[in-house]
Design a protein around this motif. Structure first.
Motif, short mmCIF file in Angstrom:
data_model
loop_
_atom_site.label_atom_id
_atom_site.label_comp_id
_atom_site.label_asym_id
_atom_site.label_seq_id
_atom_site.Cartn_x
_atom_site.Cartn_y
_atom_site.Cartn_z
N UNK A 194 22.94 43.04 -21.66
CA UNK A 194 22.97 42.79 -23.10
C UNK A 194 22.91 44.12 -23.84
N UNK A 195 23.23 44.08 -25.15
CA UNK A 195 23.35 45.31 -25.91
C UNK A 195 22.80 45.15 -27.31
N UNK A 196 22.07 46.15 -27.76
CA UNK A 196 21.61 46.25 -29.14
C UNK A 196 22.54 47.23 -29.84
N UNK A 197 23.27 46.77 -30.84
CA UNK A 197 24.22 47.63 -31.53
C UNK A 197 23.51 48.46 -32.60
N UNK A 198 24.12 49.59 -32.95
CA UNK A 198 23.40 50.57 -33.75
C UNK A 198 23.28 50.21 -35.21
N UNK A 199 24.16 49.42 -35.76
CA UNK A 199 24.09 49.08 -37.18
C UNK A 199 23.79 47.59 -37.31
N UNK A 200 22.52 47.27 -37.47
CA UNK A 200 22.12 45.87 -37.50
C UNK A 200 22.73 45.12 -38.67
N UNK A 201 22.83 45.78 -39.82
CA UNK A 201 23.34 45.09 -41.01
C UNK A 201 24.78 44.64 -40.82
#
Length: 365
Positions: free
Chosen positions: A115-122
């Motif tokens: 899984x991945x957390x992307x850098x721009x949450x908005x």
């Protein structure tokens, strides 16, 4: 519903055939990625190799444009094709080459396993759906949870990432949260399916220092709790000093140095790493000028001959400009560097470290 949502550790679903090989989760071997543009072929990744074990945190560092995020996208199987193409190499997860799987098979890995957390949450969160709905969707689609169970699972995940009053805020929209809270929601979505590998792409970008520390502490806590392999992508060496086990430094789509975290901070072996470390403001030195690496990263459609770093390198000589790029070789046990003058860089780094840290010898450098 998975055991984790009920408060236990990471389960291994009965139908899962993914088992780490001798503790090894991920092997990226000689990876090449190109983007075909109107200006030419951009060689974004040029022979990158690294591995990740269970419970290990690998920090991938480098300036913007060094290839960190593209490497993550290649692992996740989300490169836009065209214009992005994987032109060589292997990405092995639990011994299986992901590049040989069908798209349907990749979807079974993407999310539940990696899984991945992307850098721009908005921009990554959908502005027209409540955050709880977006987290619950992972559980409905991949775990077959009904609406009620998925909603309760979303609340528990929001609580786990320390969002206050999660039950009251589960129906709130992304714009109603601060930047730090939105990043926590992204983390909740990423861990919803109990992945074995979590990739965090610039998870603290645009956050203030206090919130950065909170997010990094949360990631470290989750990684230890669930024995995940964590790949932490960042341009900020100061962010990862206390959480990473190993560091891989990238420049122009290549790995230029890899080492355990403490040796690389004590005495970098590559001029680029040395420059990155020198650019970190230091609390123990008042009135110092901030150091910067001169020049800019190369245009990936026109990478200079020789070592790609040579136009910006204070150690560069003719061999750096005309010979093929130096390979990444072991220079000390557990340390690898891609530089013709590694011994000189290490010697200079150690002298500088001794000078600025008088207690280094006693600390067992």
């Amino acid at each position: 519903m998975s055991e984790t949502l009920q408060g236990a550790g990471r389960p291994v679903p009965a139908e899962s055939s993914w088992t780490p090989v001798d503790g090894r989760l991920l092997d990226v071997e000689d990876l090449f990625v190109e983007f075909r543009t109107r200006d030419g072929v951009a060689k974004a990744i040029n022979g990158v190799s690294f591995s990740l074990d269970e419970g290990e945190t690998l920090a991938v560092l480098g300036e913007s444009g060094s290839g960190k995020s593209v490497t993550a996208q290649a692992i996740m199987g989300i490169l836009d094709s065209p214009p992005g193409f994987i032109t060589g190499g292997r990405i092995r997860y639990c011994g299986t080459d992901l590049l040989g799987l069908t798209e349907k098979q990749r979807r079974e890995v993407r999310g539940p396993e990696i899984s991945m957390i992307f850098q721009d949450a908005l921009s990554s969160l959908n502005p027209v759906f409540p955050v709880g709905w977006q987290i619950a969707e992972m559980l409905r689609v991949h775990r077959g949870a009904n609406r009620s169970d998925a909603r309760e699972g979303a609340i528990r995940l929001m609580e786990r990432v320390n969002i206050p009053a999660a039950r009251q805020r589960v129906n709130a929209f992304p714009h109603q949260f601060s930047g730090g809270m939105r990043q926590r929601i992204m983390i909740a979505m990423a861990i919803a399916l109990d992945p074995a590998v979590l990739i965090a792409d610039e998870p603290t970008t645009a956050l203030d220092v206090t919130v950065q520390a909170q997010i990094m502490a949360l990631l470290a806590e989750l990684q230890e709790e669930r024995r995940m392999g964590l790949i932490l992508i960042t341009h900020d060496l100061g962010v990862v000093a206390d959480v990473a086990d190993r560091i891989a430094v990238m420049y122009a789509g290549r790995l230029v140095e890899t080492a355990d975290v403490h040796p690389i901070y004590a005495a970098p072996a590559h001029p680029y790493t040395k420059g990155l470390l020198a650019s970190i403001p230091r609390l123990d030195q008042k009135g110092q000028e901030l150091s910067a690496i001169g020049g800019l990263p190369p245009n990936l459609t026109r990478i200079p001959p020789g070592c790609p770093f040579n136009p910006r390198c204070p150690y560069a000589q003719d061999v750096c400009r005309h010979d093929p790029p130096p390979p990444l070789i072991e220079v000390r046990p557990g340390r690898r560097s891609a530089c013709h003058f590694t011994d000189r860089v290490l010697a200079d780094s150690e002298v500088e470290f001794d000078h600025t840290h008088p207690g280094a010898q006693e600390e067992g450098r």
